[in-house]
Design a protein around this motif. Structure first.
Motif, PDB file in Angstrom:
ATOM      1  N   ALA A   1      34.538  56.091  36.636  1.00 16.11           N
ATOM      2  CA  ALA A   1      35.011  54.892  37.642  1.00 16.11           C
ATOM      3  C   ALA A   1      33.504  54.209  37.681  1.00 16.11           C
ATOM      4  O   ALA A   1      33.012  53.897  38.900  1.00 16.11           O
ATOM      5  N   PRO A   2      33.170  52.986  36.947  1.00 15.16           N
ATOM      6  CA  PRO A   2      32.095  52.345  36.740  1.00 15.16           C
ATOM      7  C   PRO A   2      32.290  51.234  37.808  1.00 15.16           C
ATOM      8  O   PRO A   2      33.605  50.834  38.119  1.00 15.16           O
ATOM      9  N   SER A   3      31.476  50.467  38.526  1.00 17.69           N
ATOM     10  CA  SER A   3      31.329  49.837  39.622  1.00 17.69           C
ATOM     11  C   SER A   3      32.334  48.482  39.287  1.00 17.69           C
ATOM     12  O   SER A   3      33.185  48.161  40.152  1.00 17.69           O
ATOM     13  N   ASP A   4      32.306  48.013  37.971  1.00 12.29           N
ATOM     14  CA  ASP A   4      33.127  46.822  37.793  1.00 12.29           C
ATOM     15  C   ASP A   4      34.664  47.000  37.946  1.00 12.29           C
ATOM     16  O   ASP A   4      35.428  46.401  38.162  1.00 12.29           O
ATOM     17  N   ASP A   5      34.868  48.280  37.360  1.00 12.41           N
ATOM     18  CA  ASP A   5      36.408  48.644  37.419  1.00 12.41           C
ATOM     19  C   ASP A   5      36.719  49.159  38.776  1.00 12.41           C
ATOM     20  O   ASP A   5      38.130  49.021  39.096  1.00 12.41           O
ATOM     21  N   VAL A   6      36.216  49.555  39.405  1.00 14.88           N
ATOM     22  CA  VAL A   6      36.256  50.023  40.844  1.00 14.88           C
ATOM     23  C   VAL A   6      36.408  48.919  41.808  1.00 14.88           C
ATOM     24  O   VAL A   6      37.249  48.586  42.504  1.00 14.88           O
ATOM     25  N   SER A   7      35.854  47.896  41.741  1.00 16.15           N
ATOM     26  CA  SER A   7      35.733  46.437  42.293  1.00 16.15           C
ATOM     27  C   SER A   7      37.127  45.709  42.254  1.00 16.15           C
ATOM     28  O   SER A   7      37.624  44.951  42.885  1.00 16.15           O
ATOM     29  N   ALA A   8      37.776  46.293  41.035  1.00 11.19           N
ATOM     30  CA  ALA A   8      38.979  45.536  40.633  1.00 11.19           C
ATOM     31  C   ALA A   8      40.008  45.701  41.662  1.00 11.19           C
ATOM     32  O   ALA A   8      41.158  45.340  41.814  1.00 11.19           O
ATOM     33  N   TRP A   9      39.826  46.784  42.307  1.00  3.54           N
ATOM     34  CA  TRP A   9      40.909  47.161  43.546  1.00  3.54           C
ATOM     35  C   TRP A   9      41.255  46.153  44.377  1.00  3.54           C
ATOM     36  O   TRP A   9      42.189  46.138  44.901  1.00  3.54           O
ATOM     37  N   GLN A  10      40.218  45.115  44.441  1.00  4.89           N
ATOM     38  CA  GLN A  10      40.642  44.010  45.364  1.00  4.89           C
ATOM     39  C   GLN A  10      41.564  43.218  44.704  1.00  4.89           C
ATOM     40  O   GLN A  10      42.262  42.397  45.591  1.00  4.89           O
ATOM     41  N   ASP A  11      41.863  43.213  43.613  1.00  3.37           N
ATOM     42  CA  ASP A  11      43.116  42.572  43.062  1.00  3.37           C
ATOM     43  C   ASP A  11      44.472  42.994  43.403  1.00  3.37           C
ATOM     44  O   ASP A  11      45.415  42.460  43.180  1.00  3.37           O
ATOM     45  N   HIS A  12      44.419  44.280  44.035  1.00  4.47           N
ATOM     46  CA  HIS A  12      45.625  44.932  44.403  1.00  4.47           C
ATOM     47  C   HIS A  12      46.227  44.830  45.871  1.00  4.47           C
ATOM     48  O   HIS A  12      46.931  45.835  46.005  1.00  4.47           O
ATOM     49  N   THR A  13      45.575  44.021  46.450  1.00  2.51           N
ATOM     50  CA  THR A  13      45.967  43.916  47.904  1.00  2.51           C
ATOM     51  C   THR A  13      45.676  42.368  48.359  1.00  2.51           C
ATOM     52  O   THR A  13      45.050  41.834  47.866  1.00  2.51           O
ATOM     53  N   THR A  14      46.619  41.990  49.230  1.00  8.18           N
ATOM     54  CA  THR A  14      46.466  40.568  49.929  1.00  8.18           C
ATOM     55  C   THR A  14      45.451  40.967  51.262  1.00  8.18           C
ATOM     56  O   THR A  14      45.435  39.697  51.810  1.00  8.18           O
ATOM     57  N   GLY A  15      45.210  42.014  51.515  1.00 11.25           N
ATOM     58  CA  GLY A  15      44.399  42.365  52.814  1.00 11.25           C
ATOM     59  C   GLY A  15      42.947  42.301  52.513  1.00 11.25           C
ATOM     60  O   GLY A  15      42.622  42.158  51.149  1.00 11.25           O
ATOM     61  N   PRO A  16      42.133  42.744  53.419  1.00 13.53           N
ATOM     62  CA  PRO A  16      40.696  42.969  53.425  1.00 13.53           C
ATOM     63  C   PRO A  16      40.378  44.057  52.445  1.00 13.53           C
ATOM     64  O   PRO A  16      41.044  45.130  52.140  1.00 13.53           O
ATOM     65  N   PHE A  17      39.174  43.833  51.479  1.00 15.40           N
ATOM     66  CA  PHE A  17      38.702  44.740  50.682  1.00 15.40           C
ATOM     67  C   PHE A  17      37.162  45.026  50.869  1.00 15.40           C
ATOM     68  O   PHE A  17      36.524  44.209  51.387  1.00 15.40           O
ATOM     69  N   ALA A  18      36.930  46.245  50.776  1.00 17.35           N
ATOM     70  CA  ALA A  18      35.133  46.577  50.747  1.00 17.35           C
ATOM     71  C   ALA A  18      35.050  47.719  49.461  1.00 17.35           C
ATOM     72  O   ALA A  18      35.853  48.318  49.341  1.00 17.35           O
TER      73      ALA A  18
END
Length: 252
Positions: free
Chosen positions: A206-223
């Protein structure tokens, strides 16, 4: 196959009941994992947060049951039981394969039941849209599968050295890896619930770039939160992870 509501105790374990808590947290294990992995989490969060841990078929007290072959089927079977726990804000925490399952289950909750999770914690898992050609561990021989598990340091080496225990856990391990590696989110691509992604800074899965892509899977807040450690960073970093969960769910 539909899960009967009287199967709730088979699927969902509540180690430290917290009936007066304001929020519930459903915890979904990694490949080869079991509900008991989250016993310390439950102990640490009670009584402020009511922790529920999912026990998949094919392991521990359910070892004689057939494993569920796909992430969508697991989510479908869990949905009616999880809905019984949605009488108060409900958050989901999934590690590795459990994060994919949490994402699929959150989609079902939102689209079919109108229940928006309070938070989706996605731990140690690339975003659902990030696929890798090397995701073929489930096709390898037993020795290669065990080598991978040892590399990720997710299974006690004392168990790995016990032939009888190996025969018991290998079918569940292989089935879980198959479900995780072949998962493609063709039903739900974006959620409306907030997502908090967690990863270890040396996690090869789970490299950081691939994990940060979770933000593309919500219209809500992401951290995104990165911790020292590998794939099972959350074992050594348990106090910090517990603190993050507590602050996220009780100070929102």
């Amino acid at each position: 196959m539909t899960v009967q509501t009287d199967d709730r105790d088979l699927w969902i374990r509540r180690y430290h009941p917290a009936p007066d808590s304001a929020v519930r947290l459903l915890c979904l294990p990694h490949a080869g994992g079991s509900a008991s992995f989250y016993f310390p989490v439950s102990q640490a969060l009670s009584p402020r947060i009511d922790v529920l841990a999912v026990q998949y078929p094919g392991r521990q007290d359910r070892r004689l049951e057939a494993c569920v072959e796909t992430i969508p089927e697991l989510a479908d079977r869990l949905l009616p039981l999880v809905l019984q726990e949605a009488d108060r804000p409900l958050a989901l925490f999934g590690h590795s394969m459990g994060a994919s399952l949490a994402f699929e289950l959150a989609g079902l909750l939102e689209r079919q039941a109108g229940v928006v999770p309070a938070m989706l914690f996605a731990s140690g898992r690339r975003a659902p849209s990030r696929f890798r050609a090397e995701d073929d561990v489930h096709r390898r021989g037993d020795d290669a599968l065990l080598t991978e598990i040892k590399r990720l340091a997710g299974t006690d080496t004392r168990i790995l050295g016990d032939d009888e225990m190996l025969r018991m856990i290998l079918p569940a391990l292989r089935s879980d890896y198959r479900a995780a590696e072949l998962y493609r989110p063709d039903r739900f691509h974006r959620l409306s619930c907030p997502i908090t992604a967690l990863t270890g800074d040396t996690d090869p899965k789970a490299p950081s770039d691939d994990v940060s892509a979770w933000q593309d899977h919500t219209t809500g807040p992401f951290a995104l939160h990165t911790f020292p450690g590998g794939h099972f960073y959350l074992v050594d970093q348990a106090p910090q992870v517990i603190k993050l969960i507590t602050e996220t769910l009780t100070y929102r």
